[in-house]
Design an enzyme around this catalytic site. Sequence first.
Site, short mmCIF file in Angstrom:
data_model
loop_
_atom_site.label_atom_id
_atom_site.label_comp_id
_atom_site.label_asym_id
_atom_site.label_seq_id
_atom_site.Cartn_x
_atom_site.Cartn_y
_atom_site.Cartn_z
N HIS A 63 0.85 -1.20 0.00
CA HIS A 63 0.00 0.00 0.00
C HIS A 63 0.88 1.25 0.00
O HIS A 63 0.70 2.17 0.80
CB HIS A 63 -0.96 -0.01 1.20
CG HIS A 63 -2.03 -1.06 1.07
ND1 HIS A 63 -3.23 -0.82 0.46
CD2 HIS A 63 -2.05 -2.36 1.45
CE1 HIS A 63 -3.96 -1.94 0.48
NE2 HIS A 63 -3.26 -2.88 1.06
N TYR A 333 4.40 -5.26 9.45
CA TYR A 333 4.30 -3.80 9.39
C TYR A 333 5.50 -3.19 10.09
O TYR A 333 6.05 -2.17 9.65
CB TYR A 333 3.02 -3.30 10.09
CG TYR A 333 1.71 -3.58 9.39
CD1 TYR A 333 1.56 -4.59 8.46
CD2 TYR A 333 0.58 -2.81 9.67
CE1 TYR A 333 0.34 -4.84 7.84
CE2 TYR A 333 -0.64 -3.05 9.06
CZ TYR A 333 -0.76 -4.08 8.16
OH TYR A 333 -1.97 -4.33 7.56
#
Lengths: 356, 185
Positions: A63, A333
């Site tokens: 993303h 992440y």
Amino acid sequence: MTQRTSRNTFLPMALIGTIVVALATAFAWVAGIIGPHRQSGGDIVNALEANAGGAHAGYRRAHAKGLCFSGSFTTNGAGLALSPASMFQPGTYPVIGRFSLGGGNPLATDGRNVFHAMALRLTAPDGQEWRMAMDHTPIFPVADPAAFQALQVASTPDPKTGKPDPARMKTYLAQHPETAAFQAYIAKAPLPASFATAIYYSINAFRFTNGAGTTHLVRWQIIPEATGPDLDKNTLASLPRDALFQEMVARTAKGPSRWHLQLVVANPGDVTNNATIAWTDPHRVIDAGTLTVSAVGPEEAGQCRDLNFDPTVLPRGIAISDDPLLAARSKVYSTSFTRRAGEHPGPSAIGKDMHP
Amino acid sequence: MSRPDRTHFAPLLRVIHWTMALLVLAMLFIGVGMVSTTGPAYVSLLALHRPLGIAILLLALVRLAIRLGTGAPPLPDDLPKPQKLAAKGSHGLLYAAMIGMPLIGWAMLSAADDRVSLSPSLALPAIMPHDLMLYWWLRQAHTVIGVAFFLLILLHLAAALMHGLIRRDGVWQSMTFGKIPGKRD
């Protein structure tokens, strides 16, 4: 005398050596340096980077192309039925977030990877935080981190054709039948023409425990107030490079966009540890409040770029479920965040549009 | 700093030493274990790592105060000078690591705009500005110093066992609760 000393010291020396070597070996084993291979955050981030044609220094590894936003979350207290989280107490709480599309290339054309996503951070005055990273699909293509890595590898474009090798994809799908439900969903689901008209889903189930100590498993969804047209899937390739982001910038200049946070409580038979399986039957749904997005800005100027929207950062009364994706999302992440923190990011494509 | 009248470290200091020995070793194993995996252990170990780090920081500060206030028994007279220097230097480094590692961890999370959560409703305030490059340097330091800390502990343990099993000169007993050989308590 010397002989006696050396005979006497041999055993103690051997004992000391054994203790030190045993501790060092245990340490190396726990660290994953020796012993069977253990999937690390780096393994998955490497697969994401390869899938995006290499690492894009300074950007998120997934993303990568995004737009920051700020706004507020207003609640009437209905969510307290499920959790005493501070941001469910009646009131208005500040929000920072990020719209993004799929893929690891921050300069990609919007039509290539239409996979709307919304990240949020809700903050309460007492310091409690709720971070979310949501996609516009109610289910996820894989159920566990090993399959996620395998899917990234199988869908990596072949440098010769610029497209994934169909044979590798076929092998992957044969080994991972759980991905079929996602593919069927994507094939028929409309693609909203605006970030503001998309629904965003929690992907995983979470464990909510209310003030009375009752625990429910919950997925949530953020439902837009605005409606609008869908994209024509046949002409995606001809979309201007930053069409979706520019639409959101122009829309926000005219006024705020709103969504409702709906908490969906699991029914007794629902699968709560596998994000590839939809919850279909009617469910108890609680409208927990309204999200208002009142300002947007490019990442290099907004506060969202330097945040890690780790979905395991949760307020009181909300905890992760036993869905194995959640721990993996948190770790991956974090690995992506650390890698990009040491690099120097440039503006994303939409940032270049806004500040040429 | 050494106190010729002492044969042992202060009793409370000895209790804290052995408590911390367990906690710090557990902490180093938790740290390298959690960052090695994408499995469910990552989240559970992380939830242990942060409060345990703050507990170690508090214990280390109490311990430092006791150590400065009560001093240490002298090292044996026949210990070669370089070994005495190595002993003192390594003890200084161990104190620096016990206090520095939790502070670096806390500072690194602050620079990332993450919280040190002691419980779901109790988080510590930030001690560094939100700055990604600062986070990156602190994150690297946390790993490098963590591994160096583990190696230093191995060295410390080996040296302590040499004193206890081979030299039998009272140094091991000074941190335990046994009698000093050849000396009256």
